[in-house]
Design a protein around this motif. Structure first.
Motif, short mmCIF file in Angstrom:
data_model
loop_
_atom_site.label_atom_id
_atom_site.label_comp_id
_atom_site.label_asym_id
_atom_site.label_seq_id
_atom_site.Cartn_x
_atom_site.Cartn_y
_atom_site.Cartn_z
N GLY A 70 -5.08 2.42 1.83
CA GLY A 70 -5.01 3.11 0.54
C GLY A 70 -3.80 2.73 -0.29
N LEU A 71 -3.09 1.65 0.11
CA LEU A 71 -1.85 1.31 -0.60
C LEU A 71 -2.11 0.59 -1.91
CD1 LEU A 71 0.28 0.14 2.42
CD2 LEU A 71 0.66 2.15 1.02
N HIS A 72 -3.28 -0.05 -2.01
CA HIS A 72 -3.53 -0.88 -3.19
C HIS A 72 -3.54 -0.04 -4.46
CE1 HIS A 72 -7.28 0.89 -2.11
NE2 HIS A 72 -7.87 0.44 -3.20
N LEU A 73 -3.92 1.25 -4.33
CA LEU A 73 -3.98 2.10 -5.52
C LEU A 73 -2.58 2.23 -6.13
CD1 LEU A 73 -6.37 4.89 -4.25
CD2 LEU A 73 -6.86 3.06 -5.86
N PHE A 74 -1.59 2.44 -5.26
CA PHE A 74 -0.22 2.59 -5.76
C PHE A 74 0.30 1.27 -6.30
CE2 PHE A 74 -0.29 6.71 -4.11
CZ PHE A 74 0.76 7.38 -4.68
#
Lengths: 242, 113
Positions: A70-74
């Motif tokens: 879920g890091l790509h969102l940030f």
């Protein structure tokens, strides 16, 4: 769900560890595979080349790994914000205009809402509320500008002051509301009046006179604050109201 | 490997859980172990292994810990968690049901109808 959040926040908080770990892990894989290819008879250079080709694009694999945490969102959010900041800094004229427009619109909105809120949505629960005034007792010699009136004052004054069409009295307090034995304590406004019923009896919550000749009414403070008409009021005898 | 079969969608996660359930493994070890226990049936694209591992770790089905590899290198070792063990059991049961259904359908002879 909880584990995923924990995993996300851990990866987010220790972003450097996450990135370093990923780099190490993928390098380790490629080295291992290179070793295997060398053992199968390839030259080291050829083995390294083959290993990298078969592994595929490291960039896109790392991207997919970040995505699974879920890091790509940030990352994407940060990129977009930096881009927006650079664009705005490049065009200061536009930035100032946009900010001013926003500020003026927000201000206008706020003002209009405040007016609509007080006039249309939450008017005072009295007819012609713009003509409503509060009167205070003043004691200039004692240095007291504004003081409350007593119940006696109210009885003396009602119907005696030609400037006022009617007079009512109120006080803040708390009351226990509900069936007998109930422990629900509510903040209430105790309200008595008016001296002639012609004006305020139009209100749904103005009560017929009690044995004291005064309508006494307790309504829930919160209901009085809401734009809806208050719920049917709870009755109280005059001796509990103040 | 020659004519290795493509993996069916969704089966890579199951195979990873199985491989890791046998013994803690690093990523490269997972690949080798799957190749070994499947009788070299599958060719797992190396690039899709790590996103799958990270996904499973993110779902807390496997846990990762840094350790020493056989050749004394720092490597990330994966172990099965309790949730992972449960998931593996469910997936195994589901897969066996599916496989036996398909097998019995495909092995039907005309006289049996």
């Amino acid at each position: 769900m909880f584990e995923r959040l924990r995993s996300f926040f851990r990866a987010r908080a220790h972003r450097h560890d996450f990135e370093d770990g990923m780099t190490d892990e993928l390098s380790f894989h490629i080295e291992q595979y290179t070793q295997e290819l060398i053992l199968s008879g390839l030259s080291p250079a050829e083995a390294g080349r083959r290993a990298r080709i078969e592994f595929g694009s490291r960039n896109s694999i790392e991207g997919e790994c970040r995505e699974s945490h879920g890091l790509h969102l940030f990352d994407e959010l940060g990129r977009q914000l930096r881009y927006a900041y650079r664009l705005l800094r490049k065009a200061p004229g536009f930035t100032v205009t946009a900010l001013l427009t926003l500020a003026v619109c927000l201000g206008a909105n706020l003002t209009i809402f405040a007016v609509i809120n007080s006039i249309l949505l939450r008017p005072l629960p009295f007819p012609e509320s713009d003509r409503l005034v509060t009167i205070f007792n003043t004691y200039p010699k004692a240095g007291v500008d504004r003081d409350g009136a007593s119940v006696t004052n109210y009885y003396e004054r009602r119907g005696q002051i030609p400037a006022f069409a009617s007079i009512a009295i109120y006080s803040y307090g708390t009351a226990i509301i509900g069936e007998s034995g109930s422990t629900e304590r509510e903040q209430v406004i105790d309200y008595a009046g008016p001296d002639n019923h012609s004006r305020l009896t139009r209100l749904p919550y103005c009560l017929p006179p009690t044995r004291h000749g005064v309508g006494i009414l307790i309504y829930r403070f919160f209901e009085a604050q809401s734009p809806r008409p208050p719920m049917p009021p709870a009755y109280a005898s005059s001796d509990t109201s103040r | 490997m020659g004519k290795a079969a493509d993996l069916l969608p969704g089966t890579l996660d199951m195979l990873i859980l199985k491989a890791v359930s046998l013994r803690p493994l690093h990523g490269y070890g997972v690949l080798q172990r799957i190749r070994q226990i499947s009788g070299e049936t599958f060719d797992i694209p190396q690039g899709s292994l790590y996103p799958a591992l990270y996904r499973l770790e993110h779902q807390a089905l496997i846990a990762a810990e840094w350790g020493q590899s056989e050749n004394n290198r720092r490597a990330k070792y994966y172990t099965l968690t309790t949730a992972g063990r449960r998931r593996l059991r469910e997936e195994t049961a589901g897969w066996n049901r599916l496989a036996s259904g398909i097998a019995s359908a495909l092995n039907t002879r005309p006289e049996e109808v």
